[in-house]
Design a protein around this motif. Structure first.
Motif, PDB file in Angstrom:
ATOM      1  N   PHE A  90       0.870  -1.192   0.000  1.00 61.54           N
ATOM      2  CA  PHE A  90       0.000   0.000   0.000  1.00 61.54           C
ATOM      3  C   PHE A  90       0.897   1.230   0.000  1.00 61.54           C
ATOM      4  O   PHE A  90       0.994   1.972   0.999  1.00 61.54           O
ATOM      5  CB  PHE A  90      -0.919   0.016   1.232  1.00 61.54           C
ATOM      6  N   VAL A  91       1.619   1.473  -1.108  1.00 64.33           N
ATOM      7  CA  VAL A  91       2.581   2.586  -1.173  1.00 64.33           C
ATOM      8  C   VAL A  91       2.013   3.774  -1.945  1.00 64.33           C
ATOM      9  O   VAL A  91       2.679   4.820  -2.034  1.00 64.33           O
ATOM     10  CB  VAL A  91       3.892   2.098  -1.824  1.00 64.33           C
ATOM     11  N   ASP A  92       0.807   3.628  -2.513  1.00 63.98           N
ATOM     12  CA  ASP A  92       0.191   4.739  -3.242  1.00 63.98           C
ATOM     13  C   ASP A  92      -1.100   5.142  -2.530  1.00 63.98           C
ATOM     14  O   ASP A  92      -1.850   4.292  -2.044  1.00 63.98           O
ATOM     15  CB  ASP A  92      -0.142   4.331  -4.683  1.00 63.98           C
ATOM     16  N   LEU A 114       8.607  -1.642   0.667  1.00 64.62           N
ATOM     17  CA  LEU A 114       9.200  -1.807  -0.657  1.00 64.62           C
ATOM     18  C   LEU A 114      10.619  -1.276  -0.628  1.00 64.62           C
ATOM     19  O   LEU A 114      10.870  -0.193  -0.096  1.00 64.62           O
ATOM     20  CB  LEU A 114       8.365  -1.050  -1.708  1.00 64.62           C
ATOM     21  N   PHE A 115      11.564  -2.069  -1.180  1.00 68.20           N
ATOM     22  CA  PHE A 115      12.941  -1.610  -1.346  1.00 68.20           C
ATOM     23  C   PHE A 115      13.069  -1.047  -2.748  1.00 68.20           C
ATOM     24  O   PHE A 115      12.839  -1.748  -3.749  1.00 68.20           O
ATOM     25  CB  PHE A 115      13.940  -2.755  -1.157  1.00 68.20           C
ATOM     26  N   LEU A 129       7.729   2.965   2.637  1.00 71.94           N
ATOM     27  CA  LEU A 129       6.723   2.505   3.582  1.00 71.94           C
ATOM     28  C   LEU A 129       5.318   2.772   3.033  1.00 71.94           C
ATOM     29  O   LEU A 129       5.127   3.576   2.108  1.00 71.94           O
ATOM     30  CB  LEU A 129       6.897   3.230   4.919  1.00 71.94           C
ATOM     31  N   PRO A 130       4.306   2.105   3.606  1.00 67.62           N
ATOM     32  CA  PRO A 130       2.926   2.388   3.184  1.00 67.62           C
ATOM     33  C   PRO A 130       2.569   3.859   3.448  1.00 67.62           C
ATOM     34  O   PRO A 130       3.176   4.542   4.284  1.00 67.62           O
ATOM     35  CB  PRO A 130       2.103   1.429   4.049  1.00 67.62           C
ATOM     36  N   VAL A 131       1.544   4.291   2.755  1.00 72.68           N
ATOM     37  CA  VAL A 131       1.125   5.688   2.875  1.00 72.68           C
ATOM     38  C   VAL A 131       0.385   5.894   4.182  1.00 72.68           C
ATOM     39  O   VAL A 131      -0.090   4.957   4.819  1.00 72.68           O
ATOM     40  CB  VAL A 131       0.219   6.078   1.688  1.00 72.68           C
TER      41      VAL A 131
END
Length: 745
Positions: A90-92, A114-115, A129-131
């Motif tokens: 959930f990065v967006d 996420l790397f 990191l997640p948003v």
């Protein structure tokens, strides 16, 4: 030297393989086989929630909305699980992030990060990191990176990943902490990759598809205190990786790979690669044990040792994996065992081949008693040459064996080669015939034949008579000889000599039996003749002398009485001389140390009446010396008496007799010399040359005699290894010299 060279070279190769990972591909195959063999039931607390193809068909195409994820987490929260690992990024920012954050606040939810590779400012990566507000609502963040080996299979995962400034735990490590809050932060070895020991193939973990949960078609109790892993497994949607336990399509969903890692963490079966020291020991110890076996065991034993060592290497590796949770790579040890065994075998064969060629060439160059025709060799390869030389040697051995066997069979004497137990190993034709005639039921047992034998002369039988058991036969360095009789009356000369090995110890005997029946019969006849002479002939002669000596004076005319007495005495002397000579030739005696001075004194004392009667002046020289010789006392005494008596007879009335003893050194050893000298008329050279022949006398002398006394002396001297010599000239007297070996310390 070659053994050390092989050992050092193989050690260097083994260490190189350990540090260079040369055998890594073989190690992977062995590890995968062990993992397939050691499948086990997973931790029952782990439950997979899969977003599969059916869920996509019922809920909608991917990506799902934040509200859908919120409903799924809310449904899971109703069952009150221990923790939820939601393997979705959930990065967006999207609509419904707040609803998802609100749902996550009701239950511990761990999210992946996420790397971003490469990272900014020269970093290896940046963590994404997640948003917000999802980041704030999550219980923790962890990486979900997997490591693919050189063959493309996933076998390793790091518990912690990052760089010097930032280190992140694996998502499953976060879940383990929530369930087992007993381990502190990362340690020095937590960044080392962990090997995956899969619990089973895909589908091994219990699972529920997301559509079923969203419909509410499940009892909430199934989720109580469970560890729920949520992820996409539909084709073309989630990550899929090839593993050692992949399904027939060749891959395993990433969600199940993570579940296997979590299962390891929860059970404490997390596997680390062993360090260089234990891996070097595992590679070198079997290698050196095999090298030592080369020097101690026979070839079959080396094969067995190689197999046993290979099994032990695999056993140690398996035990370390499943008991100590450390992976000891067995491939370097197995490769070295498989390499060194044929290498050493090849070197041994090469050494043996070279040795055989050298020995066969040497044998070929040696003179052959059978003189075979040489074989042309020319230029040829070593194997062909070795074959040719070996063929020649085999033919030579066969010819020699046939030659020896034929030669032995042609011997007239019976010959036996006997082992320690008394059984015949080899017998010639005469020996086989003798066994078949004497003991047909005994087979090859020589002891059965010898048990039938009896000494031909019981009085002459010594302590080495071999009718005892074979263990009591002559030891090394001795020989037994005996004349024996078979029950059928035949006489044999039996000789038993030890058969020795190359190192000198006894391994059996050689028995030879010579048929001496004719000789023995002749000797028996001679003994009968001697008994006739000594008793049957001497008795009437002594009776004649007694009769003429006691008869009245008128019964015989004086000249007739004298003539009868002379003939009787001459015949009696002839019989006595013949008996003494035969006794000197036949008497069996054991030599013993004797003082020659004592014998000379005894001989002079015995003849002293004759010396005095003829007014002979007797002189002895050197009689006080101790001259020890080996001999038979009675024979040597009689020989001296004969010499002195001869000097008395031929020395003349009123003569001079000299008996001298001396020591003579010649050719490195000492001789005892006894000289008897008279002052008689002497003898010409032609008579001296024939003096020691039987019945030989000086024809000019008026002294009577049988002519056997000096022949007796010569026989005694020869039987004692000595000599008798006569020095005489007409008018100068005569000297007889008896020479014997002097016994020294």
């Amino acid at each position: 030297m070659e053994w050390w060279l092989v050992g050092l070279l193989s050690t260097a190769i083994a260490l190189f393989m350990v540090f260079d990972r040369t055998t890594e591909r073989l190690d992977r195959l062995i590890y995968d086989s062990m993992v397939r063999w050691h499948q086990h039931a997973p931790d029952p607390r782990i439950l997979l929630v899969t977003i599969d193809q059916r869920s996509l068909q019922e809920v909608g195409a991917w990506p799902w909305t934040r509200e859908t994820h919120a409903r799924l987490i809310g449904t899971l929260a109703q069952g009150r699980p221990k923790a939820i690992a939601y393997d979705i990024l959930f990065v967006d920012s999207k609509p419904g992030d707040g609803d998802l954050a609100s749902a996550m606040a009701t239950v511990p939810v761990y999210l992946p990060l996420l790397f971003d590779v490469p990272g900014s400012n020269g970093r290896a990566f940046d963590s994404v990191l997640p948003v917000e507000p999802i980041r704030h609502a999550a219980a923790g963040f962890g990486h979900v990176n997997l490591i693919s080996d050189g063959d493309g299979l996933v076998r390793r995962i790091r518990r912690y990943d990052g760089d010097a400034r930032e280190r992140w735990p694996h998502l499953m490590e976060l879940v383990r902490r929530a369930v087992q809050p007993d381990r502190p932060g990362p340690t020095s070895d937590d960044t080392e990759p962990r090997l995956l020991s899969f619990a089973g193939p895909p589908g091994h973990f219990p699972s529920i598809d997301a559509a079923t949960l969203l419909r509410g078609e499940f009892p909430p109790e199934i989720l109580r205190d469970r560890i729920v892993l949520v992820g996409a497994t539909a084709q073309g949607l989630g990550d899929r990786h090839p593993t050692a336990l992949s399904a027939p399509d060749g891959v395993m969903p990433g969600l199940e790979v993570q579940a296997n890692f979590l299962d390891q963490l929860l059970s404490g079966r997390s596997v680390l690669q062993a360090g260089p020291v234990p891996e070097c020991l595992l590679a070198l110890i079997p290698l050196w044990l095999l090298l030592i076996a080369f020097t101690r065991l026979q070839p079959r034993g080396v094969v067995a040792a190689t197999l046993v060592l290979a099994v032990l290497v695999l056993t140690v590796s398996i035990g370390s994996l499943f008991l100590l949770h450390q992976w000891l790579s067995p491939a370097p040890a197995l490769v070295m065992l498989a390499l060194v065994y044929p290498l050493w075998g090849w070197r041994r064969l090469a050494a043996v081949s070279g040795y055989m060629i050298r020995e066969l060439e040497t044998l070929r160059a040696e003179p052959d008693v059978l003189a075979p025709s040489p074989t042309a060799t020319g230029r040829m390869d070593p194997v062909s040459r070795q074959t040719l030389l070996l063929n020649e040697a085999i033919g030579q051995v066969r010819d020699m064996r046939r030659f020896v066997a034929d030669s032995l069979d042609q011997l007239p004497d019976a010959l036996f080669v006997v082992n320690e137990g008394g059984s015949v190993l080899l017998a010639n034709a005469a020996g086989k015939a003798l066994l078949a005639q004497a003991v047909p039921a005994a087979g090859s047992d020589i002891a059965a034949l010898i048990a039938l034998l009896q000494p031909a002369d019981e009085a002459a039988s010594d302590g080495n008579w071999p009718t005892r058991s074979p263990s009591a036969w002559p030891p090394a360095g001795e020989e037994s000889r005996q004349e024996v009789l078979l029950p059928d009356g035949r006489c044999f000369d039996l000789r038993i000599a030890p058969r020795l090995a190359a190192d000198g110890h006894r391994i059996g005997w050689i028995v030879r039996m010579t048929d001496v029946s004719f000789v023995w019969a002749a000797r028996q006849q001679r003994e009968e003749t001697l008994r006739f002479l000594s008793h049957d002939m001497r008795t009437p002669l002594t009776s004649i002398l007694a009769l003429t000596g006691t008869a009245p004076a008128g019964d015989f005319q004086p000249d007739m009485r004298q003539r009868i007495n002379g003939y009787a005495r001459r015949t009696l002397e002839l019989a006595d001389g013949f008996i003494h000579l035969a006794r000197a030739q036949m008497l069996r005696f054991r030599p013993e140390p004797i003082n020659l001075s004592d014998l000379l004194k005894d001989a002079v004392d015995e003849l002293w009446p004759q010396i005095s009667a003829r007014n002979i002046e007797a002189t002895t020289i050197g009689e006080d010396q101790d001259l020890l010789v080996m001999g038979e006392r009675s024979l040597l005494t009689r020989a001296l008496i004969n010499l002195i008596d001869n000097a008395i007879k031929y020395g003349g009335e009123g003569g001079h007799l000299t008996c001298s003893l001396s020591v003579q050194e010649t050719e490195g050893h000492s001789l005892a010399v006894c000289a008897i000298t008279d002052t008689g008329p002497g003898m010409p050279a032609d008579l001296v040359d024939r003096l020691f022949e039987r019945f030989q006398r000086d024809g000019r002398s008026h002294v009577g005699g049988a002519g056997l006394g000096l022949s007796f002396v010569q026989t005694v001297a020869r039987r004692h290894g000595g000599a008798i010599r006569c020095d005489s000239k007409p008018g100068e007297g005569t000297t007889f010299t008896l020479i014997l070996d002097l016994l020294t310390d």
